[in-house]
Design a protein around this motif. Structure first.
Motif, short mmCIF file in Angstrom:
data_model
loop_
_atom_site.label_atom_id
_atom_site.label_comp_id
_atom_site.label_asym_id
_atom_site.label_seq_id
_atom_site.Cartn_x
_atom_site.Cartn_y
_atom_site.Cartn_z
N LEU A 33 39.13 -17.80 -0.72
CA LEU A 33 37.89 -18.09 -1.40
C LEU A 33 37.89 -19.11 -2.56
O LEU A 33 37.27 -19.96 -2.63
CB LEU A 33 37.41 -16.83 -1.93
CG LEU A 33 36.95 -15.76 -1.18
CD1 LEU A 33 36.53 -14.39 -1.96
CD2 LEU A 33 35.65 -16.04 -0.45
N VAL A 34 39.31 -19.11 -3.26
CA VAL A 34 39.39 -20.20 -4.28
C VAL A 34 39.51 -21.45 -3.77
O VAL A 34 38.93 -22.45 -4.13
CB VAL A 34 40.81 -19.93 -5.04
CG1 VAL A 34 40.93 -21.00 -5.87
CG2 VAL A 34 40.60 -18.51 -5.93
N ALA A 35 40.29 -21.73 -2.45
CA ALA A 35 40.26 -22.83 -1.86
C ALA A 35 39.10 -23.25 -1.18
O ALA A 35 38.58 -24.58 -1.31
CB ALA A 35 41.22 -22.82 -0.67
N ALA A 83 35.57 -13.56 -10.81
CA ALA A 83 34.52 -13.12 -10.06
C ALA A 83 33.47 -13.94 -10.57
O ALA A 83 32.52 -14.51 -9.62
CB ALA A 83 34.23 -11.75 -10.23
N LEU A 84 33.41 -14.23 -11.79
CA LEU A 84 32.34 -15.05 -12.38
C LEU A 84 32.37 -16.40 -11.91
O LEU A 84 31.38 -17.00 -11.59
CB LEU A 84 32.04 -14.83 -13.83
CG LEU A 84 30.91 -15.51 -14.66
CD1 LEU A 84 29.82 -15.34 -14.22
CD2 LEU A 84 31.02 -15.59 -16.14
N VAL A 85 33.68 -17.15 -12.25
CA VAL A 85 33.60 -18.27 -11.72
C VAL A 85 33.78 -18.51 -10.18
O VAL A 85 32.84 -19.44 -9.74
CB VAL A 85 35.26 -19.06 -11.93
CG1 VAL A 85 35.54 -20.18 -11.36
CG2 VAL A 85 35.29 -18.95 -13.70
N LEU A 86 34.22 -17.72 -9.42
CA LEU A 86 33.91 -17.97 -7.96
C LEU A 86 32.33 -17.83 -7.53
O LEU A 86 31.69 -18.64 -6.70
CB LEU A 86 34.64 -16.78 -7.24
CG LEU A 86 36.19 -16.87 -6.95
CD1 LEU A 86 36.75 -15.91 -6.15
CD2 LEU A 86 36.37 -18.20 -6.13
N THR A 87 31.60 -16.93 -7.99
CA THR A 87 30.22 -16.57 -7.83
C THR A 87 29.41 -17.71 -8.18
O THR A 87 28.63 -18.42 -7.33
CB THR A 87 29.69 -15.38 -8.49
OG1 THR A 87 30.32 -14.18 -7.83
CG2 THR A 87 28.22 -15.00 -7.82
#
Length: 239
Positions: A44-46, A219-223
């Motif tokens: 998910l990060v990538a 979670a906040l940054v990914l969303t």
């Protein structure tokens, strides 16, 4: 009156209970779930980093899409590395889903009587993990049909990922599906990251607050990163 002779105890024929395999134990299932979850988190990060390349224009984003299919060349044939990544991700998804399902079944059998106060059982994120997982699983199927096979993307152009992303988020249903799924992903990451840390022995009373803060921030940054793309298309920043 003499003492009765001591009775000799016969050796028992009972065999010790068989040792459970790693997968057969609760700890094993939790470990598999934690490790597979961290693999998916790394993806998910990538993935969000790659998605944000859309803000640099069609040339760079399409070049990124081309690189995904040719990475590993010339050592690897075209798309071999991409298929290897897909296989690892599929194995992680299956392992994560199966372990979650079996752990849920073990929990229900261990507590056959319903809780008197359901609100005390777990946090909102915990109680929505199951439905969140189902939403994410359904989204993965739709996402593949939309931007990989281009089956449900009416205005898709093969080999033009930038244009296909814009086409997806130019429809109301594409935005609704994506935004709903990203909310579920955020909740899943928020609870799952902290749970994985506890399972793998990283968590402790001293680190608990830091881990929860890290889970919330991640979670906040990914969303926000994932949501930024459809919002940019809807507002005309990307298009």
């Amino acid at each position: 009156m003499g003492l009765a002779p001591a009775t000799r105890q016969r050796p028992t024929d009972r065999k010790p209970p068989p040792r459970r395999s790693f997968w057969g134990s609760t700890v094993g299932k939790k470990t598999v779930m934690a490790v597979s979850g961290l693999i998916l988190l790394g993806y998910l990060v990538a993935h969000v980093v790659g998605n944000l390349k859309v803000f640099f224009g069609p040339e760079e984003f399409n070049a990124y899409g081309h690189w995904l299919r040719t990475m590993g060349a010339p050592v690897l044939h075209r798309e071999w590395a991409l298929w290897l990544v897909r296989i690892v991700l599929l194995a992680a998804v299956v392992a994560h889903a199966v372990s979650a399902y079996q752990l849920s079944g073990l929990d229900r059998r261990a507590r056959p009587v319903a809780y008197a106060h359901k609100k005390r059982r777990a946090s909102y994120a915990t109680r929505t993990m199951r439905w969140g997982g189902i939403i994410v699983a359904l989204f993965i199927v739709w996402h593949i049909l939309d931007l990989t096979t281009l089956t449900v993307n009416e205005n898709a152009e093969p080999g033009r990922p930038y244009e296909n992303v814009v086409a997806t988020f130019s429809t109301w249903y594409g935005n609704v599906i994506y935004l709903t799924a990203m909310a579920a992903v955020g909740l899943h990451v928020r609870h799952g990251f902290w749970s994985a840390a506890q399972t793998l022995g990283i968590g402790s009373a001293r680190r608990d607050r830091a881990l929860k803060t890290l889970a919330n921030g991640l979670a906040l940054v990914l969303t926000a990163g994932f949501v930024a793309v459809p919002v940019a298309v809807m507002t005309g920043v990307v298009g």
